[in-house]
Scaffold this motif. Structure first.
Motif, PDB file in Angstrom:
ATOM      1  N   UNK A  92       0.838  -1.192   0.000  1.00 29.73           N
ATOM      2  CA  UNK A  92       0.000   0.000   0.000  1.00 29.73           C
ATOM      3  C   UNK A  92       0.876   1.246   0.000  1.00 29.73           C
ATOM      4  N   UNK A  93       0.364   2.299  -0.618  1.00 24.00           N
ATOM      5  CA  UNK A  93       1.193   3.483  -0.866  1.00 24.00           C
ATOM      6  C   UNK A  93       1.377   4.378   0.348  1.00 24.00           C
ATOM      7  N   UNK A  94       0.822   3.971   1.497  1.00 28.55           N
ATOM      8  CA  UNK A  94       1.059   4.761   2.713  1.00 28.55           C
ATOM      9  C   UNK A  94       1.704   3.941   3.825  1.00 28.55           C
ATOM     10  N   UNK A  95       2.057   2.685   3.533  1.00 29.85           N
ATOM     11  CA  UNK A  95       2.710   1.840   4.527  1.00 29.85           C
ATOM     12  C   UNK A  95       4.227   1.849   4.320  1.00 29.85           C
ATOM     13  N   UNK A  96       4.949   1.221   5.242  1.00 34.22           N
ATOM     14  CA  UNK A  96       6.407   1.161   5.179  1.00 34.22           C
ATOM     15  C   UNK A  96       6.846  -0.283   5.368  1.00 34.22           C
ATOM     16  N   UNK A  97       7.518  -0.832   4.382  1.00 31.23           N
ATOM     17  CA  UNK A  97       7.999  -2.212   4.476  1.00 31.23           C
ATOM     18  C   UNK A  97       9.284  -2.260   5.288  1.00 31.23           C
ATOM     19  N   UNK A  98       9.432  -3.290   6.119  1.00 34.42           N
ATOM     20  CA  UNK A  98      10.707  -3.454   6.822  1.00 34.42           C
ATOM     21  C   UNK A  98      11.758  -3.891   5.806  1.00 34.42           C
ATOM     22  N   UNK A  99      13.049  -3.630   6.047  1.00 28.78           N
ATOM     23  CA  UNK A  99      14.075  -3.818   5.013  1.00 28.78           C
ATOM     24  C   UNK A  99      14.196  -5.233   4.445  1.00 28.78           C
ATOM     25  N   UNK A 100      13.899  -6.265   5.237  1.00 28.58           N
ATOM     26  CA  UNK A 100      14.074  -7.626   4.713  1.00 28.58           C
ATOM     27  C   UNK A 100      12.739  -8.314   4.422  1.00 28.58           C
ATOM     28  N   UNK A 101      11.693  -7.519   4.233  1.00 32.13           N
ATOM     29  CA  UNK A 101      10.382  -8.111   3.962  1.00 32.13           C
ATOM     30  C   UNK A 101      10.420  -9.042   2.751  1.00 32.13           C
ATOM     31  N   UNK A 102      10.912  -8.577   1.617  1.00 33.77           N
ATOM     32  CA  UNK A 102      10.908  -9.395   0.401  1.00 33.77           C
ATOM     33  C   UNK A 102      11.798 -10.616   0.552  1.00 33.77           C
ATOM     34  N   UNK A 103      12.956 -10.460   1.177  1.00 35.32           N
ATOM     35  CA  UNK A 103      13.875 -11.582   1.355  1.00 35.32           C
ATOM     36  C   UNK A 103      13.243 -12.671   2.215  1.00 35.32           C
ATOM     37  N   UNK A 104      12.601 -12.285   3.297  1.00 32.38           N
ATOM     38  CA  UNK A 104      11.958 -13.258   4.186  1.00 32.38           C
ATOM     39  C   UNK A 104      10.880 -14.053   3.453  1.00 32.38           C
ATOM     40  N   UNK A 105      10.099 -13.372   2.621  1.00 27.79           N
ATOM     41  CA  UNK A 105       9.018 -14.049   1.906  1.00 27.79           C
ATOM     42  C   UNK A 105       9.558 -14.961   0.816  1.00 27.79           C
ATOM     43  N   UNK A 200       6.365  -7.680   9.095  1.00 25.15           N
ATOM     44  CA  UNK A 200       6.869  -7.399   7.753  1.00 25.15           C
ATOM     45  C   UNK A 200       6.701  -5.947   7.328  1.00 25.15           C
ATOM     46  N   UNK A 201       5.879  -5.184   8.054  1.00 29.04           N
ATOM     47  CA  UNK A 201       5.706  -3.794   7.654  1.00 29.04           C
ATOM     48  C   UNK A 201       5.153  -2.953   8.785  1.00 29.04           C
ATOM     49  N   UNK A 202       5.213  -1.645   8.561  1.00 27.02           N
ATOM     50  CA  UNK A 202       4.559  -0.667   9.428  1.00 27.02           C
ATOM     51  C   UNK A 202       3.283  -0.238   8.714  1.00 27.02           C
ATOM     52  N   UNK A 203       2.168  -0.528   9.347  1.00 28.30           N
ATOM     53  CA  UNK A 203       0.855  -0.235   8.771  1.00 28.30           C
ATOM     54  C   UNK A 203       0.372   1.115   9.293  1.00 28.30           C
ATOM     55  N   UNK A 204       0.064   2.017   8.363  1.00 26.37           N
ATOM     56  CA  UNK A 204      -0.354   3.360   8.761  1.00 26.37           C
ATOM     57  C   UNK A 204      -1.869   3.385   8.961  1.00 26.37           C
ATOM     58  N   UNK A 205      -2.283   3.685  10.169  1.00 27.71           N
ATOM     59  CA  UNK A 205      -3.700   3.699  10.524  1.00 27.71           C
ATOM     60  C   UNK A 205      -4.237   5.126  10.422  1.00 27.71           C
ATOM     61  N   UNK A 206      -5.263   5.294   9.605  1.00 24.86           N
ATOM     62  CA  UNK A 206      -5.913   6.593   9.452  1.00 24.86           C
ATOM     63  C   UNK A 206      -7.285   6.528  10.118  1.00 24.86           C
ATOM     64  N   UNK A 207      -7.561   7.450  10.994  1.00 23.80           N
ATOM     65  CA  UNK A 207      -8.853   7.425  11.692  1.00 23.80           C
ATOM     66  C   UNK A 207     -10.013   7.611  10.726  1.00 23.80           C
ATOM     67  N   UNK A 208      -9.746   8.152   9.551  1.00 20.45           N
ATOM     68  CA  UNK A 208     -10.794   8.303   8.541  1.00 20.45           C
ATOM     69  C   UNK A 208     -10.579   7.336   7.387  1.00 20.45           C
ATOM     70  N   UNK A 209      -9.881   6.215   7.673  1.00 19.45           N
ATOM     71  CA  UNK A 209      -9.571   5.238   6.638  1.00 19.45           C
ATOM     72  C   UNK A 209     -10.800   4.547   6.100  1.00 19.45           C
ATOM     73  N   UNK A 210     -10.609   3.822   5.022  1.00 24.31           N
ATOM     74  CA  UNK A 210     -11.723   3.176   4.320  1.00 24.31           C
ATOM     75  C   UNK A 210     -12.507   2.253   5.238  1.00 24.31           C
ATOM     76  N   UNK A 211     -11.807   1.433   6.035  1.00 25.58           N
ATOM     77  CA  UNK A 211     -12.503   0.435   6.836  1.00 25.58           C
ATOM     78  C   UNK A 211     -13.402   1.074   7.887  1.00 25.58           C
ATOM     79  N   UNK A 212     -13.103   2.328   8.283  1.00 29.72           N
ATOM     80  CA  UNK A 212     -13.936   3.020   9.263  1.00 29.72           C
ATOM     81  C   UNK A 212     -14.998   3.867   8.575  1.00 29.72           C
ATOM     82  N   UNK A 213     -14.614   4.576   7.534  1.00 29.21           N
ATOM     83  CA  UNK A 213     -15.535   5.464   6.844  1.00 29.21           C
ATOM     84  C   UNK A 213     -16.626   4.694   6.127  1.00 29.21           C
TER      85      UNK A 213
END
Length: 334
Positions: A92-105, A200-213
Motif C-alpha cells: 500500500x502506498x502509505x505503509x512502510x515495508x521493513x528492510x528484509x520483507x521481500x527476502x523473508x518471503x 513485515x511492515x509498518x501499517x499506517x492507521x488513518x482514523x478516517x480510513x476506508x474500513x472506518x468510513x
C-alpha cells in the motif's frame, strides 16, 4: 524467466497519497532483496502523488497512470497484464515495508514451494509515522489459518506475497473494499497459504480510513463473498448459511441440528482428506461449536456438548464444561 527479468513484482496502487508515498517507495528501494520491479499504478490522482513518484530515479520503478479514476480493484488488476515477476508482493502506498520483507518471503517460498500465498504481522503507526503500540498479529498455524479464513480475514494485505500464476489463475481482485479477503479466501480453498511469525511492515492507521468510513459498505460486501465461496464448495449458500460463518452471528431462527449438519459439511470441505490437524485447530473447531450450543440450546446443552466430530477431551476446558452443565440444569429446572 530470462535472467534480466525480476523475480518479484511489487504492486503499489496509488491515489492522492502525496504525503506518504515517498516513504513507501523508499522502503521498497531499500530492501535487502533487490531482484524486483516496483509497479506503481496511479489511479488518476488529483494531488502531487505523481510528482512525488517522479522524484525517484530508479530503473526498477515502472509507473502506469489510469486516464480516469477506476477504483482500487481495476487499478490493482492492471498487474494481471503488466507484472513480469514470478511473485507479486502487495504494497500500500502509505505503509512502510521493513528492510528484509521481500527476502523473508522469498526464502519461505523456496523452503515451502507448495505455498501459494504468504503474509505476516504488522506494527501500527499513526498518520505522522509514530508507533501506536498496536500490532496486527495474524495466525501462523497453517491448519488454523485455513479454518479462520471462513469466518474472517487473517492476512495483513500490505504484507502478502502471492505466486503470480495463482494470482492470474484467480483473475486477481473482484469485490471493492473487501477485495483482499475475497481473493485470499478463494486461494485458500485450493492451495496452502501461510503467515510468517514476523513483522513485515509498518501499517499506517488513518482514523478516517476506508474500513472506518465505509464500515457499512464493507459489511455489505462480506455476505456475497460468503455466498460465492459456499457455492463454489457445493455447500448451502443461502443467506441463512452465509450468516452462520459471518460475525456477528445471528443465532435466531436456526435449529441446533441445522448448525450441526452445516458445520460438519463445512469441515469436510476445508479438510477433505481428513488429515490430522493441529491442536489449536481442534480447539478452534470445538470453540465454534461451543458458541453455537451456548447460544442455541437450553436443557440439551450438555448433550450437544459431547457431539462428534467437534468434541474431544483434549480440546475442551473445565470452564466450558461447567457452563454447559449449568445451562442444562438451569433450563431443566425452569
Amino acid at each position: 524467466m530470462s535472467s534480466n527479468q525480476p523475480l518479484v513484482t511489487v504492486l503499489m496502487a496509488a491515489y492522492n497519497t502525496e504525503r506518504y508515498i515517498a516513504q513507501a517507495i523508499q522502503s521498497i528501494l531499500n530492501q535487502t532483496y533487490s531482484n524486483f520491479e516496483l509497479l506503481i499504478v496511479d489511479d488518476c490522482s488529483s494531488d502531487n502523488t505523481v510528482n512525488e513518484i517522479m522524484k525517484f530515479d530508479d530503473s526498477r520503478i515502472k509507473l502506469l497512470q489510469n486516464q480516469i479514476n477506476q477504483g482500487v480493484v481495476i487499478t490493482r488488476n492492471r498487474a494481471l497484464q503488466e507484472a513480469t515477476g514470478d511473485f507479486i508482493a502487495i504494497m500500500d502506498s502509505d505503509d512502510i515495508a521493513i528492510p528484509d520483507r521481500l527476502q523473508l518471503l522469498i526464502d519461505e517460498f523456496i523452503k515451502r514451494p507448495e505455498l501459494a500465498l504468504i503474509g505476516g504481522h504488522a506494527d501500527v503507526i499513526d498518520p505522522q509515522g509514530i508507533p501506536t503500540g498496536q500490532k496486527f498479529k495474524v495466525e501462523t498455524d497453517p491448519d488454523l489459518l485455513r479454518h479462520l479464513l471462513f469466518f474472517g480475514n487473517n492476512f495483513t494485505h500490505s504484507s502478502v506475497m502471492i505466486r503470480m500464476d495463482i494470482f492470474r489463475e484467480f483473475n486477481g481482485y473482484r469485490i471493492p473494499l473487501a477485495e483482499d479477503y475475497d481473493l485470499f479466501l478463494r486461494i485458500s480453498t485450493k492451495y496452502p497459504v501461510a503467515n510468517l511469525d514476523k513483522c513485515l511492515l509498518l501499517y499506517r492507521d488513518h482514523t478516517s480510513g476506508i474500513s472506518k468510513k465505509y464500515a457499512v459498505e464493507l459489511e455489505n460486501q462480506i455476505l456475497p463473498i460468503k455466498e460465492n465461496i459456499l457455492s463454489s464448495l457445493n455447500l448451502p449458500s443461502d443467506i441463512k448459511h452465509q450468516k452462520m460463518i459471518t460475525p456477528p452471528f445471528d443465532w435466531s431462527g436456526i435449529s441446533i441440528d441445522e448448525y450441526k449438519r452445516f458445520y460438519i459439511q463445512l469441515l469436510n470441505r476445508i479438510n477433505p482428506t481428513n488429515q490430522s490437524l493441529s491442536f489449536k485447530t481442534y480447539q478452534f473447531i470445538f470453540q465454534k461449536w461451543y458458541e453455537v450450543i451456548m447460544n442455541n440450546c437450553g436443557k440439551k446443552a450438555l448433550f450437544y456438548f459431547f457431539s462428534k466430530p467437534f468434541f474431544g477431551w483434549k480440546y475442551i476446558t473445565a470452564k466450558q464444561f461447567r457452563r454447559a452443565l449449568k445451562k442444562s440444569v438451569k433450563n431443566l429446572l425452569s
